[in-house]
Design a protein around this motif. Structure first.
Motif, PDB file in Angstrom:
ATOM      1  N   ASP A 635       0.835  -1.202   0.000  1.00 51.59           N
ATOM      2  CA  ASP A 635       0.000   0.000   0.000  1.00 51.59           C
ATOM      3  C   ASP A 635       0.873   1.256   0.000  1.00 51.59           C
ATOM      4  OD1 ASP A 635      -2.277  -1.507   0.004  1.00 51.59           O
ATOM      5  OD2 ASP A 635      -2.691  -1.261   2.149  1.00 51.59           O
ATOM      6  N   TYR A 636       1.942   1.244   0.780  1.00 47.18           N
ATOM      7  CA  TYR A 636       2.835   2.406   0.830  1.00 47.18           C
ATOM      8  C   TYR A 636       3.466   2.664  -0.539  1.00 47.18           C
ATOM      9  CZ  TYR A 636       6.979   5.199   1.547  1.00 47.18           C
ATOM     10  OH  TYR A 636       7.936   6.176   1.408  1.00 47.18           O
ATOM     11  N   LEU A 637       3.970   1.608  -1.188  1.00 47.53           N
ATOM     12  CA  LEU A 637       4.611   1.779  -2.495  1.00 47.53           C
ATOM     13  C   LEU A 637       3.645   2.346  -3.521  1.00 47.53           C
ATOM     14  CD1 LEU A 637       6.567  -1.598  -2.559  1.00 47.53           C
ATOM     15  CD2 LEU A 637       7.590   0.674  -2.392  1.00 47.53           C
ATOM     16  N   VAL A 638       2.404   1.864  -3.499  1.00 45.46           N
ATOM     17  CA  VAL A 638       1.406   2.335  -4.459  1.00 45.46           C
ATOM     18  C   VAL A 638       1.022   3.786  -4.167  1.00 45.46           C
ATOM     19  CG1 VAL A 638      -0.953   1.995  -5.300  1.00 45.46           C
ATOM     20  CG2 VAL A 638       0.537   0.019  -4.912  1.00 45.46           C
ATOM     21  N   GLN A 639       0.785   4.103  -2.902  1.00 45.53           N
ATOM     22  CA  GLN A 639       0.399   5.467  -2.540  1.00 45.53           C
ATOM     23  C   GLN A 639       1.492   6.473  -2.868  1.00 45.53           C
ATOM     24  OE1 GLN A 639      -0.584   5.057   1.597  1.00 45.53           O
ATOM     25  NE2 GLN A 639      -2.350   3.732   1.183  1.00 45.53           N
ATOM     26  N   ARG A 640       2.738   6.074  -2.738  1.00 39.68           N
ATOM     27  CA  ARG A 640       3.847   6.975  -3.057  1.00 39.68           C
ATOM     28  C   ARG A 640       4.071   7.086  -4.560  1.00 39.68           C
ATOM     29  NH1 ARG A 640       9.771   7.347  -0.117  1.00 39.68           N
ATOM     30  NH2 ARG A 640      10.813   8.487  -1.790  1.00 39.68           N
ATOM     31  N   GLY A 641       3.513   6.176  -5.321  1.00 38.82           N
ATOM     32  CA  GLY A 641       3.677   6.203  -6.770  1.00 38.82           C
ATOM     33  C   GLY A 641       4.913   5.494  -7.255  1.00 38.82           C
ATOM     34  N   VAL A 642       5.600   4.767  -6.359  1.00 38.90           N
ATOM     35  CA  VAL A 642       6.815   4.059  -6.739  1.00 38.90           C
ATOM     36  C   VAL A 642       6.499   2.752  -7.442  1.00 38.90           C
ATOM     37  CG1 VAL A 642       8.860   2.891  -5.808  1.00 38.90           C
ATOM     38  CG2 VAL A 642       8.201   5.130  -4.928  1.00 38.90           C
ATOM     39  N   GLY A 643       5.415   2.072  -7.029  1.00 39.25           N
ATOM     40  CA  GLY A 643       5.080   0.780  -7.599  1.00 39.25           C
ATOM     41  C   GLY A 643       3.618   0.661  -7.969  1.00 39.25           C
ATOM     42  N   LYS A 644       3.306  -0.369  -8.748  1.00 42.26           N
ATOM     43  CA  LYS A 644       1.927  -0.715  -9.101  1.00 42.26           C
ATOM     44  C   LYS A 644       1.591  -2.065  -8.481  1.00 42.26           C
ATOM     45  CE  LYS A 644       0.393  -0.234 -13.202  1.00 42.26           C
ATOM     46  NZ  LYS A 644       0.222  -0.377 -14.663  1.00 42.26           N
ATOM     47  N   ARG A 645       0.324  -2.257  -8.165  1.00 41.61           N
ATOM     48  CA  ARG A 645      -0.074  -3.473  -7.454  1.00 41.61           C
ATOM     49  C   ARG A 645       0.221  -4.739  -8.251  1.00 41.61           C
ATOM     50  NH1 ARG A 645      -2.439  -2.386  -2.783  1.00 41.61           N
ATOM     51  NH2 ARG A 645      -3.407  -0.338  -2.514  1.00 41.61           N
ATOM     52  N   ASP A 646       0.192  -4.652  -9.571  1.00 42.90           N
ATOM     53  CA  ASP A 646       0.412  -5.866 -10.356  1.00 42.90           C
ATOM     54  C   ASP A 646       1.871  -6.032 -10.759  1.00 42.90           C
ATOM     55  OD1 ASP A 646       0.557  -3.755 -12.109  1.00 42.90           O
ATOM     56  OD2 ASP A 646      -0.635  -4.711 -13.672  1.00 42.90           O
ATOM     57  N   ARG A 647       2.776  -5.186 -10.200  1.00 46.26           N
ATOM     58  CA  ARG A 647       4.189  -5.300 -10.543  1.00 46.26           C
ATOM     59  C   ARG A 647       5.054  -5.218  -9.272  1.00 46.26           C
ATOM     60  NH1 ARG A 647       6.910  -2.241 -15.247  1.00 46.26           N
ATOM     61  NH2 ARG A 647       6.150  -0.372 -14.185  1.00 46.26           N
ATOM     62  N   VAL A 648       4.699  -6.033  -8.298  1.00 46.86           N
ATOM     63  CA  VAL A 648       5.477  -6.134  -7.064  1.00 46.86           C
ATOM     64  C   VAL A 648       5.836  -7.599  -6.853  1.00 46.86           C
ATOM     65  CG1 VAL A 648       5.566  -5.696  -4.592  1.00 46.86           C
ATOM     66  CG2 VAL A 648       4.269  -4.143  -6.076  1.00 46.86           C
ATOM     67  N   ALA A 649       7.131  -7.869  -6.646  1.00 49.48           N
ATOM     68  CA  ALA A 649       7.625  -9.229  -6.401  1.00 49.48           C
ATOM     69  C   ALA A 649       8.063  -9.343  -4.952  1.00 49.48           C
ATOM     70  CB  ALA A 649       8.787  -9.554  -7.334  1.00 49.48           C
ATOM     71  N   ILE A 650       8.095 -10.574  -4.480  1.00 56.57           N
ATOM     72  CA  ILE A 650       8.523 -10.855  -3.114  1.00 56.57           C
ATOM     73  C   ILE A 650       9.699 -11.825  -3.166  1.00 56.57           C
ATOM     74  CG2 ILE A 650       6.888 -12.779  -2.894  1.00 56.57           C
ATOM     75  CD1 ILE A 650       7.887 -10.379  -0.054  1.00 56.57           C
ATOM     76  N   GLY A 651      10.666 -11.637  -2.267  1.00 56.51           N
ATOM     77  CA  GLY A 651      11.819 -12.529  -2.237  1.00 56.51           C
ATOM     78  C   GLY A 651      12.471 -12.544  -0.870  1.00 56.51           C
ATOM     79  N   GLY A 652      13.300 -13.553  -0.649  1.00 54.77           N
ATOM     80  CA  GLY A 652      14.012 -13.648   0.608  1.00 54.77           C
ATOM     81  C   GLY A 652      14.937 -14.844   0.631  1.00 54.77           C
ATOM     82  N   HIS A 653      15.834 -14.835   1.613  1.00 48.51           N
ATOM     83  CA  HIS A 653      16.828 -15.889   1.782  1.00 48.51           C
ATOM     84  C   HIS A 653      16.601 -16.553   3.134  1.00 48.51           C
ATOM     85  CE1 HIS A 653      20.881 -17.547   0.695  1.00 48.51           C
ATOM     86  NE2 HIS A 653      20.928 -17.774   2.004  1.00 48.51           N
ATOM     87  N   SER A 654      16.696 -17.885   3.189  1.00 43.39           N
ATOM     88  CA  SER A 654      16.561 -18.657   4.426  1.00 43.39           C
ATOM     89  C   SER A 654      15.153 -18.482   5.007  1.00 43.39           C
ATOM     90  CB  SER A 654      17.648 -18.233   5.420  1.00 43.39           C
ATOM     91  OG  SER A 654      17.728 -19.115   6.505  1.00 43.39           O
ATOM     92  N   TYR A 655      15.023 -17.876   6.198  1.00 44.66           N
ATOM     93  CA  TYR A 655      13.687 -17.673   6.755  1.00 44.66           C
ATOM     94  C   TYR A 655      12.882 -16.705   5.879  1.00 44.66           C
ATOM     95  CZ  TYR A 655      10.327 -17.888  10.608  1.00 44.66           C
ATOM     96  OH  TYR A 655       9.214 -18.138  11.384  1.00 44.66           O
TER      97      TYR A 655
END
Length: 786
Positions: A635-655
């Motif tokens: 929600d923060y990324l979209v409200q700031r105009g940095v990202g769009k809801r259909d173009r956000v990826a998630i990632g991480g290492h280990s946990y």
């Protein structure tokens, strides 16, 4: 479509490929009296061939049998010597392509010892700082398999562990002598999912062979070819520690029976005091094999543990004993006791202190002052006590009691300096005051500080604090009145450099001038951002934007969230901001910051607190809180105009990889995911994981519900799985990624599984690091950039 995507090593796109070859910033080591320091250059990424060398995996270790040191060890490759003035640095001449480890100053500060790995083994070398010259003290004879292979004595002589010189390793049996049989006759012996354990009698023989060593004494004045004879018999040394006066050696040795269930840290161990002729003068303890430690973060081994020397006395032992038998589930008034025993070790041990919480550490100052810590994980409680070691009838004084996750209330860590015997002791300007060096997290930001604490009144005086728009920390206090300090300062555009600061004159003299190794990142926009979860909990993250990007002009970017959640017992601590936005951030290894060069925005470390207050267990509402935290970030990324809801990826290492799979399974927030070296089926880690202390049988519903493997049918978005084929981290077996891949493939998912040969939990070789980054870029280009 199913494809057998057998691949060769791939190189990531530029400028990432060139950046991987960039030298890293040096590591700095100051001498004990701070007259000199050395700058150590870390090695570049090694080739895959170095990881592919033969190794032996036993008792929780991975051993290079040719060199007698850990397989996949990290090295330094160059040394430069500096004085604490404006004189130029002196490069130290070393053999070609040196591999340096175990660097330690002598107590006098005249010498810096280190090991140098040759093709046939590990040598002991010495840098004489007055002559600015390094030379070998031994041939390739050190046993560096476990722990530091040498130690300093106060007279500038050294004791080193010498490996057996003529005994060949045991040969494997041509055929098994019989079946492998283990049994348990009614005892309770839970263990976590350790790796590389002993598996058979042949492994036991290998373990005894490669842990065997004798102790040898040497002085810098001795020649390389001087005749040196061991002064001890061959034993399985776990630790060797000289008394501060150098007259005695505290040794911990391992002995049978060994275990196929736990690593060597829990093997049967004998603690003895030797004289310098190798004779046993006192036995402190002989601890049995410890397979039965309860599954609890506050559980410990029964009997004497943490055996060491008082740093402020010539030769006084101290150790800790659990008064509850090591079982944190027992209801007892006292948990631990600290005992001391002075040379010649003939009196009865004296009880110095006992604690209602679990012992966590002790800093010696003098006979009037020592600082002791005790803590309890379940409540996150941490206590700080003042002890008077030479006044046995005096009562301990509580000088701090807080939640150890409460960064805003952290008073700082006591400052130490070389004491009368060269060991680190509390820096005490007068009878009742010490110094505290703190990180300085607060609601307004992170500003490290140096305080002076009056132990009698509890009042503090602020002596120094980091300037605005930098992240500066005191690294050394050079005198009892804290007039001169060595400070390391960095900013978003300047790497960490050291200076000599005088508080009286308010002047700073630069000591180092390290340059930015990756100037491309100077124009990256880095900001600490704050936002709120739906239930009102304040969250934060670090947002990185590519150079030149402007949201109002360029529009939304494809964004990658890189995550790692944390359990809390308080909403107050869960909302605290503990990171500074003024740190110097440059990528190395498999860092996701390399993706900035490809036009992606990165939201790094968005806080995903999993809170369980009072008697609540955090993980019982893990999924709900996890999704709520991720929603707030998107929600923060979209409200700031940095990202769009259909173009956000998630990632991480280990946990974070475990988190990634869970967010894909239980929310529609992300269009794709990248999971590196994760665990996905918690029934395969049944005796606890991460911050979870309950067993699978204590909380089966929680274990099942938290396992993304069980919800694989709900993962509809494309998922890239990367895992080191030789992952030795407890719980994150490569099988975890393999089985999730098989599940998603069988369910018709879009998934790619990349197994990196010879790599462990983190990726080290130039080929694997580069290939992993290539995989990530290609995956995001297809499923995120679109």
């Amino acid at each position: 479509m199913t494809a057998n995507a057998q691949a060769t090593w791939q190189t990531p796109p530029e400028p990432i490929a060139s950046m991987l070859n960039t030298r890293r910033l040096p590591t700095v080591m100051f001498s004990p009296r701070s007259r000199y320091f050395v700058a150590l250059e870390p090695s570049v990424l090694p080739p895959i061939a170095s990881l592919a060398q033969p190794k032996i995996a036993i008792a929780g270790l991975q051993i290079n049998p040719k060199t007698w040191e850990p397989a996949k060890a990290n090295f330094f490759q160059a040394i430069s010597l500096h004085r604490l003035d404006d004189s130029p640095a002196i490069p130290i001449v070393l053999p070609p392509a040196p591999r340096l480890r175990h660097l330690h100053w002598s107590f006098s500060g005249r010498y810096l010892a280190f090991t140098l790995t040759q093709a046939e083994g590990v040598e002991l070398w010495l840098l004489d700082v007055e002559q600015a010259k390094a030379q070998p003290l031994t041939g390739p004879v050190l046993n560096a398999v476990y722990g530091t292979p040498y130690l300093w004595l106060p007279d500038d002589s050294l004791v080193y562990k010498q490996r057996p010189q003529s005994t060949p390793p045991p040969a494997p049996p041509p055929l098994p002598l019989g079946p492998l049989v283990e049994e348990n006759l009614g005892r309770t012996a839970p263990t976590r999912t350790y790796t590389n354990l002993l598996q058979n009698p042949y492994d036991e023989a290998l373990f005894e062979h490669y842990l065997s060593a004798q102790l040898v004494k040497i002085h810098p004045k001795d020649g390389l070819d001087s005749d040196r004879q061991p002064f001890t018999q061959t034993q399985l040394f776990r630790t060797v520690l000289p008394s501060p006066d150098g007259q005695w050696l505290l040794v911990a040795t391992l002995h049978r029976p060994f275990s196929y269930q736990v690593p060597l840290s829990r093997f049967a161990t004998r603690f003895e005091v030797l004289n310098l002729q190798g004779e046993v003068v006192h036995t402190v303890a002989d601890l049995p094999l410890a397979e039965e430690i309860p599954v609890n973060f506050d559980a410990v081994r029964a009997g004497q543990r943490l055996v060491s020397w008082r740093a402020d006395r010539a030769a006084t032992l101290f150790w800790v004993e659990a008064l509850d038998g090591g079982d944190a589930n027992k209801k007892v008034p006292w948990r631990d006791a600290v005992y001391t025993l002075a040379a010649p070790f003939q009196d009865e041990p004296r009880q110095l202190w006992r604690s209602t919480l679990r012992f966590r550490g002790l800093l010696w100052g003098n006979g009037e002052t020592a600082i002791a810590y005790s803590a309890w994980y379940n409540t996150r409680q941490l206590q700080m006590w003042r002890l008077r070691p030479d006044q046995p009838d005096s009562e301990p004084v509580l000088i701090g009691d807080r939640n150890f996750q409460d960064a805003y209330s952290h008073p700082g860590d006591p400052v130490t300096a070389p004491g009368p015997y060269g060991w680190a002791t509390l820096l005490i300007p007068d009878a009742d005051r010490i110094y505290l060096n703190g990180r300085g997290a607060s609601p307004r930001g992170v500003y490290p500080f140096l305080d002076r604490l009056d132990l009698s009144s509890g009042q503090t005086e602020r002596l120094w604090q980091s300037p605005e728009r930098t992240f500066s920390r005191v690294r050394r206090v050079l005198d009892p009145q804290a007039t001169e300090l060595i400070i390391r300062s960095e900013s978003q555009t300047s790497p960490g450099n050291f200076s000599l600061y005088n508080r009286q004159t308010d002047t700073a003299t630069p000591l180092t001038q390290f340059a930015d190794p990756l100037p491309w990142y100077r124009d990256v926009r880095k900001a600490l951002v704050r936002y709120r979860r739906a239930d009102g909990l304040d969250l934060s993250a670090t947002l990185y934007l590519p150079p030149g990007y402007q949201a109002d002009r360029d529009g939304p970017l494809p964004v990658l969230l890189w995550v790692y959640p944390e359990e809390h017992k308080s909403r107050d601590t869960a909302s605290q901001v503990t990171r500074s936005e003024y740190t110097f951030s440059r990528p190395r290894g498999s860092s996701i910051l390399f993706l900035l060069t490809q036009g992606y925005a990165i939201l790094a470390g968005p806080t995903l607190p999993i809170v369980g207050e009072a008697d609540e267990e955090p993980n019982d509402t893990y999924l709900e809180q996890l999704v709520a935290g991720a929603e707030a970030a998107v929600d923060y990324l979209v409200q700031r105009g940095v990202g769009k809801r259909d173009r956000v990826a998630i990632g991480g290492h280990s946990y974070g990889a475990f988190t990634t799979a869970n967010l894909l399974a239980h929310s529609p927030l992300f269009c794709t995911g990248i999971a590196r070296s994760g665990a996905y089926n918690r029934s395969l880690t049944p005796f606890g994981f991460q911050g979870e202390q309950r067993t699978f049988w204590d909380a089966p519903d929680t274990y099942i519900r938290l396992s993304p493997f069980m919800a694989a049918a709900q993962i509809k978005q494309p998922l890239l799985l990367i895992h080191g084929a030789d992952d030795n981290n407890p719980g994150t077996y490569p099988m975890q990624s393999e089985r999730l891949y098989e599940a998603l493939k069988g369910l018709g998912g879009t998934v790619r599984w990349v197994s990196l040969p010879y790599e462990g939990h983190a990726y080290r070789s130039r080929e694997a690091v580069g290939h992993g980054l290539w995989e990530m870029v290609q995956w995001l280009n297809i499923y995120l950039k679109r």
